[in-house]
Design a protein around this motif. Structure first.
Motif, PDB file in Angstrom:
ATOM      1  N   ALA A 103       0.859  -1.177   0.000  1.00  0.00           N
ATOM      2  CA  ALA A 103       0.000   0.000   0.000  1.00  0.00           C
ATOM      3  C   ALA A 103       0.902   1.236   0.000  1.00  0.00           C
ATOM      4  N   ARG A 104       0.365   2.346  -0.506  1.00  0.00           N
ATOM      5  CA  ARG A 104       1.183   3.557  -0.651  1.00  0.00           C
ATOM      6  C   ARG A 104       0.413   4.770  -0.152  1.00  0.00           C
ATOM      7  N   CYS A 105       1.056   5.548   0.696  1.00  0.00           N
ATOM      8  CA  CYS A 105       0.463   6.783   1.198  1.00  0.00           C
ATOM      9  C   CYS A 105       0.570   7.843   0.107  1.00  0.00           C
ATOM     10  N   VAL A 106      -0.568   8.422  -0.282  1.00  0.00           N
ATOM     11  CA  VAL A 106      -0.571   9.453  -1.322  1.00  0.00           C
ATOM     12  C   VAL A 106      -0.900  10.832  -0.765  1.00  0.00           C
ATOM     13  N   LEU A 107      -1.297  10.878   0.494  1.00  0.00           N
ATOM     14  CA  LEU A 107      -1.630  12.161   1.132  1.00  0.00           C
ATOM     15  C   LEU A 107      -1.376  12.010   2.623  1.00  0.00           C
ATOM     16  N   GLN A 108      -0.605  12.944   3.170  1.00  0.00           N
ATOM     17  CA  GLN A 108      -0.357  12.907   4.614  1.00  0.00           C
ATOM     18  C   GLN A 108      -0.444  14.329   5.163  1.00  0.00           C
ATOM     19  N   ASP A 109      -1.196  14.463   6.231  1.00  0.00           N
ATOM     20  CA  ASP A 109      -1.387  15.761   6.888  1.00  0.00           C
ATOM     21  C   ASP A 109      -1.829  16.837   5.903  1.00  0.00           C
ATOM     22  N   GLY A 110      -2.727  16.477   5.000  1.00  0.00           N
ATOM     23  CA  GLY A 110      -3.285  17.428   4.055  1.00  0.00           C
ATOM     24  C   GLY A 110      -2.414  17.738   2.854  1.00  0.00           C
ATOM     25  N   VAL A 111      -1.257  17.076   2.716  1.00  0.00           N
ATOM     26  CA  VAL A 111      -0.332  17.335   1.609  1.00  0.00           C
ATOM     27  C   VAL A 111      -0.302  16.117   0.680  1.00  0.00           C
ATOM     28  N   ILE A 112      -0.579  16.364  -0.596  1.00  0.00           N
ATOM     29  CA  ILE A 112      -0.595  15.286  -1.593  1.00  0.00           C
ATOM     30  C   ILE A 112       0.821  14.991  -2.058  1.00  0.00           C
ATOM     31  N   ASP A 113       1.165  13.715  -2.136  1.00  0.00           N
ATOM     32  CA  ASP A 113       2.455  13.253  -2.651  1.00  0.00           C
ATOM     33  C   ASP A 113       2.265  12.928  -4.138  1.00  0.00           C
ATOM     34  N   GLU A 114       2.649  13.868  -5.001  1.00  0.00           N
ATOM     35  CA  GLU A 114       2.435  13.707  -6.448  1.00  0.00           C
ATOM     36  C   GLU A 114       3.206  12.514  -7.010  1.00  0.00           C
ATOM     37  N   GLU A 115       4.390  12.246  -6.487  1.00  0.00           N
ATOM     38  CA  GLU A 115       5.189  11.096  -6.947  1.00  0.00           C
ATOM     39  C   GLU A 115       4.480   9.782  -6.627  1.00  0.00           C
ATOM     40  N   ALA A 116       3.918   9.697  -5.430  1.00  0.00           N
ATOM     41  CA  ALA A 116       3.173   8.490  -5.050  1.00  0.00           C
ATOM     42  C   ALA A 116       1.939   8.326  -5.934  1.00  0.00           C
ATOM     43  N   LEU A 117       1.288   9.428  -6.285  1.00  0.00           N
ATOM     44  CA  LEU A 117       0.139   9.356  -7.201  1.00  0.00           C
ATOM     45  C   LEU A 117       0.562   8.813  -8.559  1.00  0.00           C
ATOM     46  N   ARG A 118       1.675   9.324  -9.087  1.00  0.00           N
ATOM     47  CA  ARG A 118       2.168   8.830 -10.391  1.00  0.00           C
ATOM     48  C   ARG A 118       2.468   7.337 -10.322  1.00  0.00           C
ATOM     49  N   HIS A 119       3.088   6.913  -9.231  1.00  0.00           N
ATOM     50  CA  HIS A 119       3.411   5.491  -9.052  1.00  0.00           C
ATOM     51  C   HIS A 119       2.143   4.639  -9.049  1.00  0.00           C
ATOM     52  N   ALA A 120       1.058   5.194  -8.505  1.00  0.00           N
ATOM     53  CA  ALA A 120      -0.229   4.477  -8.442  1.00  0.00           C
ATOM     54  C   ALA A 120      -1.056   4.669  -9.712  1.00  0.00           C
ATOM     55  N   HIS A 121      -0.503   5.386 -10.705  1.00  0.00           N
ATOM     56  CA  HIS A 121      -1.200   5.669 -11.968  1.00  0.00           C
ATOM     57  C   HIS A 121      -2.497   6.434 -11.730  1.00  0.00           C
ATOM     58  N   LEU A 122      -2.451   7.397 -10.824  1.00  0.00           N
ATOM     59  CA  LEU A 122      -3.608   8.233 -10.528  1.00  0.00           C
ATOM     60  C   LEU A 122      -3.243   9.695 -10.719  1.00  0.00           C
ATOM     61  N   SER A 123      -4.210  10.476 -11.138  1.00  0.00           N
ATOM     62  CA  SER A 123      -4.001  11.916 -11.248  1.00  0.00           C
ATOM     63  C   SER A 123      -4.483  12.590  -9.967  1.00  0.00           C
TER      64      SER A 123
END
Length: 176
Positions: A103-123
């Protein structure tokens, strides 16, 4: 009676062809879905459903050959279930040795991790839609948003305590 024999009968070479064709198409389809899957399958839109139906129809037609028979269908289904069984076995017994499948954290404390989103193939937009579906209307209300191995989204609200064991297999979580 002749029609029944035609409907059931396949030659040995047709069986080999069916097995090879179903195997190749299963692997190609699996690779395509593993690349596009989270966007196509989770955010189900009308075009996604149409795409999946058409891909399924084309794939089935290609697997079954020029003159589909009941026996050919049974052989193709057996091959597909065989490969799905292989995948299930590998998922159960080999997950820990496969990097990048946690599993991959894509948002923590209100901040989106754009790299994690790309890794998950999500915009960014895909994430926002999923957060809205989870009832989130402000990023600051989210402590963690985790894309699970199956593509689903887990949202942990701000202020909600989380035991460490629940984050053991989650990549990208910075522990405080």
């Amino acid at each position: 009676m002749n029609t029944l024999i035609q409907e059931l009968g396949v030659t040995g070479w047709q069986v080999v062809s069916l097995v090879i064709g179903a195997t190749v198409l299963f692997w190609v389809f699996t690779l395509v879905i593993s690349f596009f899957g989270q966007r196509v399958l989770v955010g189900v839109s009308g075009s996604s459903v149409a795409l999946m139906m058409l891909v399924g129809a084309v794939t089935a037609r290609a697997m079954l050959g020029e003159n589909p028979t009941m026996t050919a269908g049974i052989i193709v289904l057996a091959v597909l279930f065989f490969w799905e069984g292989v995948f299930a076995f590998l998922r159960r017994h080999m997950h820990r040795s496969t990097p990048g499948r946690d599993a991959r954290c894509v948002l923590q404390d209100g901040v989106i991790d754009e790299e994690a989103l790309r890794h998950a193939h999500l915009s960014h937009g895909d994430l926002v839609v999923r957060l809205r579906r989870a009832g989130v209307m402000r990023l600051q209300d989210v402590n963690l948003a985790i894309i699970e191995r199956n593509g689903s989204l887990t949202v942990v609200r701000a202020g909600q305590p989380v035991d460490d064991e629940f984050l053991a297999d989650v990549e990208g979580v910075s522990r405080k």
